[in-house]
Design a protein around this motif. Structure first.
Motif, PDB file in Angstrom:
ATOM      1  N   TYR A 171      21.491  11.208  33.252  1.00  0.00           N
ATOM      2  CA  TYR A 171      20.160  10.619  33.599  1.00  0.00           C
ATOM      3  C   TYR A 171      19.389  10.740  32.180  1.00  0.00           C
ATOM      4  O   TYR A 171      18.216   9.991  32.162  1.00  0.00           O
ATOM      5  CB  TYR A 171      19.318  11.386  34.760  1.00  0.00           C
ATOM      6  N   GLY A 172      19.698  11.615  31.376  1.00  0.00           N
ATOM      7  CA  GLY A 172      18.993  11.928  30.133  1.00  0.00           C
ATOM      8  C   GLY A 172      19.082  11.076  29.040  1.00  0.00           C
ATOM      9  O   GLY A 172      19.974  10.033  29.421  1.00  0.00           O
ATOM     10  N   PRO A 173      18.337  10.964  27.917  1.00  0.00           N
ATOM     11  CA  PRO A 173      18.641   9.903  27.014  1.00  0.00           C
ATOM     12  C   PRO A 173      19.891   9.850  26.634  1.00  0.00           C
ATOM     13  O   PRO A 173      20.926  10.713  26.391  1.00  0.00           O
ATOM     14  CB  PRO A 173      17.710  10.556  25.727  1.00  0.00           C
ATOM     15  N   ASN A 174      20.470   8.560  26.583  1.00  0.00           N
ATOM     16  CA  ASN A 174      21.785   8.164  26.185  1.00  0.00           C
ATOM     17  C   ASN A 174      21.926   7.026  25.456  1.00  0.00           C
ATOM     18  O   ASN A 174      20.849   6.105  25.000  1.00  0.00           O
ATOM     19  CB  ASN A 174      22.639   8.311  27.285  1.00  0.00           C
ATOM     20  N   GLU A 175      23.228   6.563  25.016  1.00  0.00           N
ATOM     21  CA  GLU A 175      23.122   5.365  23.996  1.00  0.00           C
ATOM     22  C   GLU A 175      22.732   4.187  24.784  1.00  0.00           C
ATOM     23  O   GLU A 175      22.401   3.069  24.071  1.00  0.00           O
ATOM     24  CB  GLU A 175      24.782   5.285  23.555  1.00  0.00           C
ATOM     25  N   VAL A 176      22.939   4.202  26.141  1.00  0.00           N
ATOM     26  CA  VAL A 176      22.719   2.943  26.633  1.00  0.00           C
ATOM     27  C   VAL A 176      21.187   2.869  27.059  1.00  0.00           C
ATOM     28  O   VAL A 176      20.368   1.770  26.894  1.00  0.00           O
ATOM     29  CB  VAL A 176      23.618   2.846  28.013  1.00  0.00           C
TER      30      VAL A 176
ATOM     31  N   ILE B  66      17.019   8.114  40.890  1.00  0.00           N
ATOM     32  CA  ILE B  66      16.687   9.711  40.550  1.00  0.00           C
ATOM     33  C   ILE B  66      18.199  10.439  41.104  1.00  0.00           C
ATOM     34  O   ILE B  66      18.853   9.870  42.130  1.00  0.00           O
ATOM     35  CB  ILE B  66      15.607  10.237  41.171  1.00  0.00           C
ATOM     36  N   PRO B  67      18.411  11.607  40.902  1.00  0.00           N
ATOM     37  CA  PRO B  67      19.310  12.542  41.430  1.00  0.00           C
ATOM     38  C   PRO B  67      19.184  12.659  42.766  1.00  0.00           C
ATOM     39  O   PRO B  67      17.990  13.263  43.358  1.00  0.00           O
ATOM     40  CB  PRO B  67      19.321  13.497  40.472  1.00  0.00           C
ATOM     41  N   ALA B  68      20.355  12.514  43.659  1.00  0.00           N
ATOM     42  CA  ALA B  68      20.119  13.104  44.976  1.00  0.00           C
ATOM     43  C   ALA B  68      20.085  14.522  45.019  1.00  0.00           C
ATOM     44  O   ALA B  68      19.558  15.253  46.194  1.00  0.00           O
ATOM     45  CB  ALA B  68      21.210  12.738  45.761  1.00  0.00           C
ATOM     46  N   TYR B  69      20.609  15.268  44.074  1.00  0.00           N
ATOM     47  CA  TYR B  69      20.782  16.870  44.190  1.00  0.00           C
ATOM     48  C   TYR B  69      19.176  17.330  43.735  1.00  0.00           C
ATOM     49  O   TYR B  69      18.764  17.151  42.648  1.00  0.00           O
ATOM     50  CB  TYR B  69      21.869  17.071  43.022  1.00  0.00           C
ATOM     51  N   GLN B  70      18.540  18.031  44.714  1.00  0.00           N
ATOM     52  CA  GLN B  70      17.078  18.182  44.311  1.00  0.00           C
ATOM     53  C   GLN B  70      16.828  19.031  43.113  1.00  0.00           C
ATOM     54  O   GLN B  70      15.694  19.047  42.475  1.00  0.00           O
ATOM     55  CB  GLN B  70      16.437  18.570  45.645  1.00  0.00           C
ATOM     56  N   PRO B  71      17.668  19.909  42.887  1.00  0.00           N
ATOM     57  CA  PRO B  71      17.439  20.712  41.867  1.00  0.00           C
ATOM     58  C   PRO B  71      17.478  20.246  40.547  1.00  0.00           C
ATOM     59  O   PRO B  71      16.617  20.260  39.422  1.00  0.00           O
ATOM     60  CB  PRO B  71      18.486  22.006  41.491  1.00  0.00           C
ATOM     61  N   ALA B  72      18.244  18.906  40.454  1.00  0.00           N
ATOM     62  CA  ALA B  72      18.240  18.189  39.177  1.00  0.00           C
ATOM     63  C   ALA B  72      16.708  17.220  39.095  1.00  0.00           C
ATOM     64  O   ALA B  72      16.491  16.624  38.116  1.00  0.00           O
ATOM     65  CB  ALA B  72      19.429  17.371  39.378  1.00  0.00           C
TER      66      ALA B  72
ATOM     67  N   LYS C 163      10.677  19.079  35.212  1.00  0.00           N
ATOM     68  CA  LYS C 163      11.746  18.854  34.371  1.00  0.00           C
ATOM     69  C   LYS C 163      12.100  17.194  34.248  1.00  0.00           C
ATOM     70  O   LYS C 163      13.250  17.051  34.633  1.00  0.00           O
ATOM     71  CB  LYS C 163      12.831  19.786  34.450  1.00  0.00           C
ATOM     72  N   PRO C 164      11.223  16.514  33.876  1.00  0.00           N
ATOM     73  CA  PRO C 164      11.750  15.090  33.871  1.00  0.00           C
ATOM     74  C   PRO C 164      13.209  14.864  33.139  1.00  0.00           C
ATOM     75  O   PRO C 164      13.209  15.346  31.839  1.00  0.00           O
ATOM     76  CB  PRO C 164      10.830  14.110  33.364  1.00  0.00           C
ATOM     77  N   LEU C 165      14.059  13.705  33.609  1.00  0.00           N
ATOM     78  CA  LEU C 165      15.257  13.675  32.910  1.00  0.00           C
ATOM     79  C   LEU C 165      15.216  12.523  32.123  1.00  0.00           C
ATOM     80  O   LEU C 165      15.981  12.107  31.212  1.00  0.00           O
ATOM     81  CB  LEU C 165      16.635  13.695  33.813  1.00  0.00           C
ATOM     82  N   PHE C 166      14.348  11.681  32.682  1.00  0.00           N
ATOM     83  CA  PHE C 166      13.923  10.292  31.600  1.00  0.00           C
ATOM     84  C   PHE C 166      12.530  10.202  31.607  1.00  0.00           C
ATOM     85  O   PHE C 166      11.580  10.709  32.310  1.00  0.00           O
ATOM     86  CB  PHE C 166      14.545   9.065  32.420  1.00  0.00           C
ATOM     87  N   GLN C 167      12.407   9.554  30.383  1.00  0.00           N
ATOM     88  CA  GLN C 167      11.061   9.648  29.806  1.00  0.00           C
ATOM     89  C   GLN C 167       9.996   8.548  30.596  1.00  0.00           C
ATOM     90  O   GLN C 167      10.443   7.598  31.006  1.00  0.00           O
ATOM     91  CB  GLN C 167      11.169   9.158  28.180  1.00  0.00           C
TER      92      GLN C 167
ATOM     93  N   ASP D  69       4.883   7.655  34.031  1.00  0.00           N
ATOM     94  CA  ASP D  69       5.740   8.739  34.273  1.00  0.00           C
ATOM     95  C   ASP D  69       6.339   8.317  35.543  1.00  0.00           C
ATOM     96  O   ASP D  69       5.877   8.957  36.535  1.00  0.00           O
ATOM     97  CB  ASP D  69       5.064  10.038  34.278  1.00  0.00           C
ATOM     98  N   LEU D  70       7.318   7.557  35.424  1.00  0.00           N
ATOM     99  CA  LEU D  70       7.883   6.945  36.985  1.00  0.00           C
ATOM    100  C   LEU D  70       8.667   8.221  37.319  1.00  0.00           C
ATOM    101  O   LEU D  70       8.913   8.217  38.530  1.00  0.00           O
ATOM    102  CB  LEU D  70       8.809   5.731  36.484  1.00  0.00           C
ATOM    103  N   TRP D  71       9.141   9.116  36.649  1.00  0.00           N
ATOM    104  CA  TRP D  71       9.834  10.269  36.950  1.00  0.00           C
ATOM    105  C   TRP D  71       9.109  10.927  38.286  1.00  0.00           C
ATOM    106  O   TRP D  71       9.608  11.173  39.601  1.00  0.00           O
ATOM    107  CB  TRP D  71      10.349  11.031  35.954  1.00  0.00           C
ATOM    108  N   GLN D  72       7.969  11.452  37.803  1.00  0.00           N
ATOM    109  CA  GLN D  72       7.057  12.012  39.012  1.00  0.00           C
ATOM    110  C   GLN D  72       6.799  11.161  40.028  1.00  0.00           C
ATOM    111  O   GLN D  72       6.984  11.729  41.336  1.00  0.00           O
ATOM    112  CB  GLN D  72       5.662  12.330  38.355  1.00  0.00           C
TER     113      GLN D  72
END
Length: 462
Positions: A362-367, A376-382, A387-391, A400-403
């Motif tokens: 989920y974090g920044p990657n080449e793609v 978003i992750p189904a695992y709630q601690p993630a 602690k957003p995984l994407f910007q 901030d779509l993560w929130q």
């Protein structure tokens, strides 16, 4: 991640071309069901079979073959697998891009060249349980921290047959610039009645506009219908496999959609086809209730209104009701005929529950330089709001779509296993829903006719 499966799928770009692919997959699945060996049933006796155990070897060694769909997400997983092999240097992963819908069924039936793990739409897990490991024991340390809806759709007769991976919350996407010009505050939209009122006000501001998206593809319209139903804590079938279409929640949803159509408030178009994109970019279509993966549109397809779109929680069906439902989703499954199922579990454990693994996905990657933002992750601690995984997404005005998505994901009620006949139901429910939006059927007629056809042709014939 879903378009994959548009419904399911999950590469955002895949979703854009998902309608046709999914329709083809549905036809294929229906064809195989009609003439090939039976692949099982979500309510059948196969559930509760082989139980996978955690490997005891602290330095596991061996080779595994993993099937994923081709496309963006395959590349993301490919990079994440490199992180996995850094942690487990004794394991070699053969990562293969496969047309899963066309190959998996026959592969499982014949037992030839069976992969060690498969990325599979949630909608298909229930149909394969007799060929899959029951993962309940290995998932036990994590189950309480996984979104309930994901656990429920992977649970059949008490067994859990998929590692719940991504969560696809429904959101209300809206053109913030257009609404502002019309004097409409989106924060005032709390219920679907509020949405109707806002659409009427927008139409007064812009005569001829049809503000609310009405899906014209039969498959995707049934998928969206299930998102609305998920908000109300129901679905097409219950845990016992019994049809639940003839019920108050479906009556309420279909009546609302029928009202949008009758009042001239809806744009009839297929998801992100040219007529849809044209209406979005012209400002005629300004409300889009859809899964998070609609964010692909402002990022990749819209031009005139790129940067104008935002997302918020779905309206509720009643005051205080859930503000989100699930639309699509995928999980990882491990076939019973896999050669190294425990090594496959280690990979999926890493991708789903290990911080290094889910951050690599989920974090920044080449793609996706800003992070993979189509689910978003189904695992709630993630899925920690802090602690957003994407910007934030520039194409959505820096929102901030993560929130927004994490909060929506936490409101999704639990669900039930998706029945094996779900795809086949599109020929009846999806088609009749389109007839209603054409004005040739009433909501009750859709419930009566589609319910009768599904019961007779899909459930009783199984």
């Amino acid at each position: 991640m879903n378009p994959t499966l548009g419904r399911n799928g999950r590469s955002a770009r895949s979703f854009a071309r998902r309608g046709t692919a999914i329709a083809a997959a549905a036809v294929l699945a229906a064809g195989l069901s009609a003439c090939g060996p039976d692949i099982g049933s979500a309510s059948g006796p196969a559930a509760g079979g082989a139980m996978l155990e955690v490997p005891a070897n602290a330095s596991p060694k061996g080779e595994i073959t993993i099937w994923d769909r081709s496309g963006d997400l395959f590349k993301v997983f490919d990079a994440a697998i490199r992180k996995f092999t850094e942690k487990y240097p004794g394991i070699t992963v053969h990562h293969e891009a496969v047309d899963i819908d066309s190959k998996l069924q026959n592969t499982l039936i014949t037992g030839t060249d069976v992969p060690d793990g498969v990325f599979l739409d949630d909608a298909k897990v229930g149909g394969y349980v007799e060929h899959l490991y029951n993962l309940k024991d290995v998932l036990a340390p994590y189950t309480k921290d996984i979104a309930k809806q994901k656990v429920d759709v992977n649970t059949v007769n008490g067994g859990i047959y998929g590692v719940p991976f991504d969560l696809d919350p429904g959101l209300l996407f809206y053109n913030a610039k257009a609404l502002s010009a019309a004097g409409i505050d989106p924060n005032g939209i709390k219920t679907y009645d509020d949405l109707l009122a806002a659409a009427k006000k927008y139409q007064q501001y812009k005569p001829g506009a049809k503000p609310i998206h009405l899906e014209q593809n039969a498959f995707n319209s049934q998928l969206q219908l299930e998102m609305y139903a998920s908000q109300l804590g129901t679905s097409l079938a219950g845990a016992d496999g019994q049809l639940r279409l003839n019920s108050a929640p479906y009556q309420q949803i279909l009546t609302w959609l029928d009202t949008v159509q009758k009042d001239g408030l809806g744009t009839r178009a297929e998801y992100l086809k040219p007529s849809d994109v044209g209406a979005l970019d012209s400002g005629d279509e300004v409300f889009y209730p859809w899964a998070i993966w609609f964010d692909y549109a402002p990022q990749q397809q819209l031009t005139a209104t790129k940067g104008d779109w935002r997302a918020m929680a779905l309206p509720a069906w009643s005051d205080g009701g859930a503000r989100s439902g699930a639309m699509g989703g995928s999980s990882f499954v491990i076939p019973k005929d896999a050669k190294n199922p425990q090594l496959s579990w280690l990979l999926y454990q890493f991708l789903t529950f290990d911080q290094a693994g889910y951050t690599a996905v989920y974090g920044p990657n080449e793609v996706y330089p800003g992070g993979t933002n189509t689910s978003i992750p189904a695992y709630q601690p993630a899925a920690d709001p802090a602690k957003p995984l994407f910007q934030p997404i520039d194409a959505m005005g820096g929102q901030d779509l993560w929130q927004t998505a994490v909060e929506a994901g936490r409101q999704i009620p639990g669900g039930a296993p998706i029945p094996v006949w779900w795809d086949g139901a599109v020929d009846y429910l999806g088609t009749d829903l389109q007839k209603m939006l054409d004005g040739s059927m009433t909501p009750q007629q859709v419930i009566d006719q589609a319910g009768k056809d599904i019961q007779t042709n899909l459930i009783e014939r199984k």
